[in-house]
Motif scaffolding. Structure first.
Motif, PDB file in Angstrom:
ATOM      1  N   VAL A  44       0.866  -1.183   0.000  1.00  0.00           N
ATOM      2  CA  VAL A  44       0.000   0.000   0.000  1.00  0.00           C
ATOM      3  C   VAL A  44       0.901   1.230   0.000  1.00  0.00           C
ATOM      4  CG1 VAL A  44      -1.765   1.279   1.279  1.00  0.00           C
ATOM      5  CG2 VAL A  44      -1.812  -1.230   1.247  1.00  0.00           C
ATOM      6  N   GLY A  53       5.975   2.818   0.150  1.00  0.00           N
ATOM      7  CA  GLY A  53       4.821   2.223   0.787  1.00  0.00           C
ATOM      8  C   GLY A  53       5.217   1.122   1.738  1.00  0.00           C
ATOM      9  N   VAL A  58      -5.217  -5.349   4.340  1.00  0.00           N
ATOM     10  CA  VAL A  58      -6.311  -4.455   3.954  1.00  0.00           C
ATOM     11  C   VAL A  58      -7.605  -5.254   3.991  1.00  0.00           C
ATOM     12  CG1 VAL A  58      -4.863  -2.967   2.505  1.00  0.00           C
ATOM     13  CG2 VAL A  58      -6.041  -4.910   1.473  1.00  0.00           C
ATOM     14  N   PRO A  72      -7.080   0.144   4.296  1.00  0.00           N
ATOM     15  CA  PRO A  72      -5.833  -0.291   4.942  1.00  0.00           C
ATOM     16  C   PRO A  72      -6.001  -0.494   6.452  1.00  0.00           C
ATOM     17  CG  PRO A  72      -5.495   1.715   3.648  1.00  0.00           C
ATOM     18  CD  PRO A  72      -6.964   1.478   3.724  1.00  0.00           C
ATOM     19  N   VAL A 115      -8.272   2.265  -1.088  1.00  0.00           N
ATOM     20  CA  VAL A 115      -7.193   2.052  -2.054  1.00  0.00           C
ATOM     21  C   VAL A 115      -7.610   0.986  -3.055  1.00  0.00           C
ATOM     22  CG1 VAL A 115      -5.332   2.797  -0.523  1.00  0.00           C
ATOM     23  CG2 VAL A 115      -6.027   0.412  -0.510  1.00  0.00           C
ATOM     24  N   ILE A 117      -6.387  -1.989  -5.444  1.00  0.00           N
ATOM     25  CA  ILE A 117      -5.272  -2.920  -5.532  1.00  0.00           C
ATOM     26  C   ILE A 117      -5.586  -3.923  -6.630  1.00  0.00           C
ATOM     27  CG2 ILE A 117      -3.918  -4.651  -4.305  1.00  0.00           C
ATOM     28  CD1 ILE A 117      -4.761  -3.182  -1.697  1.00  0.00           C
TER      29      ILE A 117
END
Length: 145
Positions: A44, A53, A58, A72, A115, A117
């Motif tokens: 992340v 990062g 998460v 997160p 976020v 991903i």
């Protein structure tokens, strides 16, 4: 003594229709595909420097194309600095411990940072959250997202 009350049956306030069906509860399985309600590990990026990062757990909130949208987590306790974090626009919720942390540490989830991903960037699956806890996390994050 009070006179008897005549009740109308069924009462007017009761609907004869079936109540709406609640949305399905996520029932993820650790099958190699990250699903809502799972905790997975991924790199992340930091907010202040996206070129750097940290590998962290998460909570997957939803699928999005060939990836996931996730919140997160951290093992750092933000209860002690909650006011300072809130003044910076960061909001946290305790989620306890689980199979995502081999050391059994309590964790918190960041409610205001979603976020994305890619599936290819998910390192491993960590655990499945209890459905009631997942529902509380989603409800707590909703005002911030």
């Amino acid at each position: 003594m009070f006179p008897p009350i005549k009740l109308r049956w069924p009462p007017r306030f009761l609907s004869r229709r079936q109540p709406p069906t609640p949305p399905p509860t996520p029932a993820p399985t650790l099958n190699g595909v990250a699903e809502p309600g799972e905790v997975v590990w991924a790199w992340v990026p930091y907010e202040d420097d996206p070129t750097q990062g940290k590998d962290r757990p998460v909570i997957v909130v939803s699928r999005s194309g060939d990836g996931v949208l996730a919140l997160p987590m951290t093992s750092k306790d933000h209860d002690r600095d909650a006011a300072q974090e809130a003044s910076e626009g960061r909001f946290w919720m305790d989620v306890g411990s689980g199979g995502w942390d081999t050391r059994g540490r309590d964790s918190e989830v960041r409610l205001d940072r979603l976020v994305r991903i890619a599936d290819a960037d998910i390192r491993r699956e960590g655990a499945v959250l209890d459905p009631a806890l997942f529902a509380r996390v989603v409800a707590a994050a909703a005002p911030y997202l």
